[in-house]
Design a protein around this motif. Structure first.
Motif, PDB file in Angstrom:
ATOM      1  N   THR A  22      -2.469   1.255  -3.702  1.00 34.61           N
ATOM      2  CA  THR A  22      -1.440   0.336  -3.207  1.00 34.61           C
ATOM      3  C   THR A  22      -1.961  -0.503  -2.044  1.00 34.61           C
ATOM      4  O   THR A  22      -1.187  -1.163  -1.370  1.00 34.61           O
ATOM      5  CB  THR A  22      -0.197   1.116  -2.744  1.00 34.61           C
ATOM      6  N   SER A  23      -3.276  -0.480  -1.804  1.00 35.28           N
ATOM      7  CA  SER A  23      -3.821  -1.169  -0.632  1.00 35.28           C
ATOM      8  C   SER A  23      -3.618  -2.682  -0.693  1.00 35.28           C
ATOM      9  O   SER A  23      -3.542  -3.340   0.339  1.00 35.28           O
ATOM     10  CB  SER A  23      -5.307  -0.849  -0.478  1.00 35.28           C
ATOM     11  N   HIS A  24      -3.536  -3.244  -1.890  1.00 35.91           N
ATOM     12  CA  HIS A  24      -3.352  -4.688  -2.019  1.00 35.91           C
ATOM     13  C   HIS A  24      -1.879  -5.091  -2.053  1.00 35.91           C
ATOM     14  O   HIS A  24      -1.555  -6.247  -1.797  1.00 35.91           O
ATOM     15  CB  HIS A  24      -4.016  -5.215  -3.294  1.00 35.91           C
ATOM     16  N   ALA A  25      -0.999  -4.162  -2.351  1.00 33.75           N
ATOM     17  CA  ALA A  25       0.407  -4.497  -2.563  1.00 33.75           C
ATOM     18  C   ALA A  25       1.053  -5.129  -1.333  1.00 33.75           C
ATOM     19  O   ALA A  25       1.915  -5.995  -1.463  1.00 33.75           O
ATOM     20  CB  ALA A  25       1.186  -3.256  -2.988  1.00 33.75           C
ATOM     21  N   LYS A  26       0.608  -4.759  -0.143  1.00 38.62           N
ATOM     22  CA  LYS A  26       1.239  -5.288   1.065  1.00 38.62           C
ATOM     23  C   LYS A  26       0.983  -6.777   1.265  1.00 38.62           C
ATOM     24  O   LYS A  26       1.656  -7.422   2.065  1.00 38.62           O
ATOM     25  CB  LYS A  26       0.773  -4.504   2.286  1.00 38.62           C
ATOM     26  N   TYR A  27       0.021  -7.349   0.552  1.00 35.10           N
ATOM     27  CA  TYR A  27      -0.293  -8.767   0.702  1.00 35.10           C
ATOM     28  C   TYR A  27       0.470  -9.660  -0.279  1.00 35.10           C
ATOM     29  O   TYR A  27       0.352 -10.872  -0.228  1.00 35.10           O
ATOM     30  CB  TYR A  27      -1.793  -9.006   0.519  1.00 35.10           C
ATOM     31  N   ARG A  29       4.007 -11.069  -2.185  1.00 35.26           N
ATOM     32  CA  ARG A  29       5.438 -11.283  -2.008  1.00 35.26           C
ATOM     33  C   ARG A  29       6.002 -11.828  -3.312  1.00 35.26           C
ATOM     34  O   ARG A  29       5.343 -12.585  -4.025  1.00 35.26           O
ATOM     35  CB  ARG A  29       5.728 -12.297  -0.888  1.00 35.26           C
ATOM     36  N   CYS A  53       0.222 -14.187  -3.349  1.00 37.09           N
ATOM     37  CA  CYS A  53      -0.721 -13.352  -2.616  1.00 37.09           C
ATOM     38  C   CYS A  53      -1.093 -14.083  -1.328  1.00 37.09           C
ATOM     39  O   CYS A  53      -1.531 -15.225  -1.360  1.00 37.09           O
ATOM     40  CB  CYS A  53      -1.970 -13.082  -3.450  1.00 37.09           C
TER      41      CYS A  53
END
Length: 141
Positions: A22-27, A29, A53
């Motif tokens: 999930t490391s990329h999910a925070k970037y 919307r 992104c």
């Protein structure tokens, strides 16, 4: 059409949560745009679902995995390259940074209160869409 859309959403989720993390999910919307018009049967028009992104490095890190040897980036606004390379999560072993091409004697900053025909510039909500304002602004530019 529904199956195709579901497959597209699955593909997007695969990209966001690739490698099982999930490391990329925070970037990312999600943006939903509502249609401003109504259909003939009285229902709201179609919605557009977008995935944005906000980290360019995520897209470019795939190049390294594919073994891309060279990337050429050109722009007048990439400097300083250290922070730019950090944003892209890429190492640039070879760099060329040219000095700025515009000298101080080529820049003017000031206020232009009136246009060429003498009309005062008024960008208020009431006047900014009038043909007279647009014409005067265009002539000044």
């Amino acid at each position: 059409g529904t199956i195709c859309r579901l497959e597209t959403i699955k593909d997007i989720l695969d990209i966001i949560f690739r490698d099982g993390g999930t490391s990329h999910a925070k970037y990312y919307r999600v943006h939903v745009k509502e249609a401003e018009s109504w259909s003939a049967n009285g229902s709201k028009g179609p919605r557009t679902l977008s995935w944005w992104c906000f980290n360019p490095g995520i897209a470019l890190e795939v190049f390294a995995k594919f073994g891309v040897g060279s990337i050429i980036l050109t722009s007048g606004t990439l400097s300083p390259l250290d922070s730019f390379a950090g944003e892209l999560k890429l190492d640039f072993p070879i760099r060329l940074e040219s000095p700025h091409v515009i000298g101080p004697n080529q820049i003017w900053a000031g206020v232009v209160p009136v246009g060429p025909s003498g009309r005062t510039f008024n960008s208020s909500y009431r006047t900014r869409d009038t043909m007279e304002y647009k014409q005067e602004l265009g002539n000044a530019i």
